[in-house]
Write a protein that holds these residues in place. Structure first.
Motif, PDB file in Angstrom:
ATOM      1  N   PRO A   1      -2.985 -29.043  25.772  1.00 35.24           N
ATOM      2  CA  PRO A   1      -2.872 -27.784  26.654  1.00 35.24           C
ATOM      3  C   PRO A   1      -1.682 -27.131  26.401  1.00 35.24           C
ATOM      4  N   ASP A   2      -0.413 -27.526  25.891  1.00 43.12           N
ATOM      5  CA  ASP A   2       0.515 -26.796  25.431  1.00 43.12           C
ATOM      6  C   ASP A   2       0.511 -26.255  23.993  1.00 43.12           C
ATOM      7  N   GLY A   3      -0.699 -26.461  23.522  1.00 37.28           N
ATOM      8  CA  GLY A   3      -0.947 -25.877  21.952  1.00 37.28           C
ATOM      9  C   GLY A   3      -0.559 -26.867  20.982  1.00 37.28           C
ATOM     10  N   LYS A   4       0.124 -27.971  21.129  1.00 35.49           N
ATOM     11  CA  LYS A   4       0.544 -28.849  20.103  1.00 35.49           C
ATOM     12  C   LYS A   4      -0.570 -29.485  19.501  1.00 35.49           C
ATOM     13  N   GLU A   5      -0.784 -29.506  18.064  1.00 35.74           N
ATOM     14  CA  GLU A   5      -1.981 -30.151  17.391  1.00 35.74           C
ATOM     15  C   GLU A   5      -2.067 -31.778  17.794  1.00 35.74           C
ATOM     16  N   PHE A   6      -3.435 -32.079  17.839  1.00 30.02           N
ATOM     17  CA  PHE A   6      -3.540 -33.406  18.245  1.00 30.02           C
ATOM     18  C   PHE A   6      -4.210 -33.955  17.143  1.00 30.02           C
ATOM     19  N   HIS A   7      -3.820 -35.359  16.600  1.00 22.42           N
ATOM     20  CA  HIS A   7      -4.653 -35.995  15.497  1.00 22.42           C
ATOM     21  C   HIS A   7      -5.060 -37.387  15.871  1.00 22.42           C
ATOM     22  N   PHE A   8      -6.452 -37.424  15.645  1.00 22.64           N
ATOM     23  CA  PHE A   8      -7.013 -38.692  16.084  1.00 22.64           C
ATOM     24  C   PHE A   8      -6.633 -39.996  15.288  1.00 22.64           C
ATOM     25  N   LYS A   9      -6.179 -39.659  13.981  1.00 23.32           N
ATOM     26  CA  LYS A   9      -5.455 -40.875  13.402  1.00 23.32           C
ATOM     27  C   LYS A   9      -4.469 -41.526  14.020  1.00 23.32           C
ATOM     28  N   ASN A  10      -3.522 -40.744  14.724  1.00 23.61           N
ATOM     29  CA  ASN A  10      -2.591 -41.417  15.341  1.00 23.61           C
ATOM     30  C   ASN A  10      -2.783 -42.279  16.493  1.00 23.61           C
ATOM     31  N   PHE A  11      -4.304 -42.113  16.799  1.00 23.78           N
ATOM     32  CA  PHE A  11      -4.780 -43.013  18.028  1.00 23.78           C
ATOM     33  C   PHE A  11      -5.424 -43.985  17.908  1.00 23.78           C
ATOM     34  N   ARG A  12      -5.696 -44.370  16.466  1.00 24.44           N
ATOM     35  CA  ARG A  12      -6.870 -45.513  16.223  1.00 24.44           C
ATOM     36  C   ARG A  12      -6.354 -46.735  16.888  1.00 24.44           C
ATOM     37  N   HIS A  13      -5.039 -46.973  16.723  1.00 25.81           N
ATOM     38  CA  HIS A  13      -4.509 -48.332  17.421  1.00 25.81           C
ATOM     39  C   HIS A  13      -4.769 -48.206  18.985  1.00 25.81           C
ATOM     40  N   LYS A  14      -4.678 -47.102  19.589  1.00 23.65           N
ATOM     41  CA  LYS A  14      -4.745 -47.062  21.108  1.00 23.65           C
ATOM     42  C   LYS A  14      -6.008 -47.187  21.537  1.00 23.65           C
ATOM     43  N   LYS A  15      -6.871 -46.660  20.641  1.00 21.13           N
ATOM     44  CA  LYS A  15      -8.465 -46.756  21.060  1.00 21.13           C
ATOM     45  C   LYS A  15      -8.765 -48.283  21.252  1.00 21.13           C
ATOM     46  N   HIS A  16      -8.043 -49.085  20.672  1.00 18.82           N
ATOM     47  CA  HIS A  16      -8.239 -50.775  20.887  1.00 18.82           C
ATOM     48  C   HIS A  16      -7.358 -51.286  21.689  1.00 18.82           C
ATOM     49  N   SER A  17      -6.466 -50.566  22.376  1.00 17.36           N
ATOM     50  CA  SER A  17      -5.444 -51.206  23.037  1.00 17.36           C
ATOM     51  C   SER A  17      -5.951 -51.667  24.375  1.00 17.36           C
ATOM     52  N   SER A  18      -5.720 -52.907  24.915  1.00 22.45           N
ATOM     53  CA  SER A  18      -6.244 -53.359  26.320  1.00 22.45           C
ATOM     54  C   SER A  18      -5.522 -52.349  27.591  1.00 22.45           C
ATOM     55  N   SER A  19      -4.293 -52.077  27.482  1.00 21.64           N
ATOM     56  CA  SER A  19      -3.776 -51.374  28.342  1.00 21.64           C
ATOM     57  C   SER A  19      -4.370 -50.096  28.636  1.00 21.64           C
ATOM     58  N   PHE A  20      -4.603 -49.500  27.372  1.00 21.16           N
ATOM     59  CA  PHE A  20      -5.329 -48.065  27.469  1.00 21.16           C
ATOM     60  C   PHE A  20      -6.627 -48.009  27.924  1.00 21.16           C
ATOM     61  N   LYS A  21      -7.406 -49.266  27.533  1.00 19.75           N
ATOM     62  CA  LYS A  21      -8.739 -49.253  28.060  1.00 19.75           C
ATOM     63  C   LYS A  21      -8.813 -49.469  29.777  1.00 19.75           C
ATOM     64  N   ARG A  22      -7.669 -50.238  30.143  1.00 18.84           N
ATOM     65  CA  ARG A  22      -7.455 -50.356  31.525  1.00 18.84           C
ATOM     66  C   ARG A  22      -7.173 -49.294  32.423  1.00 18.84           C
ATOM     67  N   GLN A  23      -6.276 -48.439  31.525  1.00 10.86           N
ATOM     68  CA  GLN A  23      -6.030 -47.121  32.028  1.00 10.86           C
ATOM     69  C   GLN A  23      -7.105 -46.017  32.202  1.00 10.86           C
ATOM     70  N   LEU A  24      -8.025 -46.053  31.203  1.00  7.03           N
ATOM     71  CA  LEU A  24      -9.512 -45.290  31.397  1.00  7.03           C
ATOM     72  C   LEU A  24     -10.387 -45.763  32.185  1.00  7.03           C
ATOM     73  N   GLY A  25     -10.360 -47.385  32.357  1.00  5.08           N
ATOM     74  CA  GLY A  25     -11.362 -48.029  33.254  1.00  5.08           C
ATOM     75  C   GLY A  25     -12.656 -48.226  32.128  1.00  5.08           C
ATOM     76  N   LYS A  26     -12.469 -48.246  30.894  1.00  5.34           N
ATOM     77  CA  LYS A  26     -13.697 -48.494  30.020  1.00  5.34           C
ATOM     78  C   LYS A  26     -13.255 -49.554  29.226  1.00  5.34           C
ATOM     79  N   PRO A  27     -14.399 -50.459  28.557  1.00  8.21           N
ATOM     80  CA  PRO A  27     -14.307 -51.639  27.726  1.00  8.21           C
ATOM     81  C   PRO A  27     -14.114 -51.071  26.325  1.00  8.21           C
ATOM     82  N   ASP A  28     -14.621 -49.856  26.275  1.00  4.45           N
ATOM     83  CA  ASP A  28     -14.741 -49.129  24.848  1.00  4.45           C
ATOM     84  C   ASP A  28     -14.475 -47.754  24.831  1.00  4.45           C
ATOM     85  N   ILE A  29     -13.431 -47.101  24.157  1.00  9.14           N
ATOM     86  CA  ILE A  29     -13.231 -45.989  24.214  1.00  9.14           C
ATOM     87  C   ILE A  29     -13.507 -44.982  23.033  1.00  9.14           C
ATOM     88  N   THR A  30     -14.403 -44.028  23.176  1.00  8.37           N
ATOM     89  CA  THR A  30     -14.573 -43.058  22.156  1.00  8.37           C
ATOM     90  C   THR A  30     -13.788 -41.959  21.935  1.00  8.37           C
TER      91      THR A  30
END
Length: 234
Positions: free
Chosen positions: A137-166
């Protein structure tokens, strides 16, 4: 005025990339050089292997794709003496291994047309394909490659309340905005002996075009806190 160009270590070029370059993100760096004027660092240029195998092969074929490197960051202080940028880049060419095919991009979305590459006699090969990117929202560019590990993070999955993150889950979570981006000006430079250059040009596959023109835009960054003293590394 004494001008010198030398290799710089990671802590030096990282400071310039993260604090002065408009993208403010690291890139893959294989070679890095600093511009020193009277012992004070006034610029940094970095080179890394091309991140795109398709682009590497498209320039002069499979035979030469392994020697395609990208000039991926060129950062200098403002108001340097005339022609100093082209001198800086030319001097770094002498310090790089040979032969090499150097590709670099000038981003018209940021008001850049590549005049430094034109002054250094790069070959202009047109504009790359339009693309899309996601921004915070602040205009800074987002890169999905920087979130590859986070998609498989158990804590991030709990935060979103989903077993798999797209990717769409990440887009929604960070309220990312999809933006259409104009392609970048693409420049090519060949480093090598006369024979090596001739052989590469025999296989050159891209159309050679006239240089683009337009009004360049500068970006201002507070950089007074950086260590600019002469580095004796390398």
């Amino acid at each position: 005025m004494q001008i010198s160009v030398q290799k710089v270590p990671k802590n030096v070029y990282s400071d310039w990339i993260l604090n002065k370059h408009y993208a403010k993100r690291m890139c893959q760096v294989s070679h890095a050089f600093g511009l020193y004027i009277d012992g004070i660092i006034s610029g940094v240029v970095t080179y890394g292997m091309s991140p795109s195998a398709t682009l590497s092969a498209s320039i002069a074929g499979e035979e030469y794709k392994s020697i395609v490197y990208e000039l991926n960051r060129l950062i200098t202080e403002n108001n340097l003496p005339k022609n100093i940028l082209s001198t800086f880049v030319s001097k770094t060419f002498r310090l790089l291994p040979k032969p090499l095919i150097i590709v670099s991009f000038a981003d018209p979305n940021s008001g850049h047309h590549g005049y430094i590459y034109q002054a250094t006699n790069f070959i202009y090969t047109g504009i790359s394909s339009n693309t899309t990117q996601y921004r915070y929202p602040d205009g800074k560019e987002f890169h999905f490659k920087n979130f590859r590990h986070k998609k498989h993070s158990s804590s991030f999955k709990r935060q979103l309340g989903k077993p798999d993150i797209t990717n769409q889950d990440i887009i929604d979570f960070y309220d990312l905005q999809k933006v259409n981006i104009q392609g970048k000006h693409r420049y090519i430079y060949i480093i090598g002996s006369k024979t090596e250059k001739k052989n590469i040009m025999k296989n050159f596959r891209l159309e050679i075009l006239k240089y683009p023109k337009g009004e360049n835009k500068n970006y201002e960054v507070d950089f007074d806190k950086m260590d600019k003293q002469l580095n004796l590394f390398g």
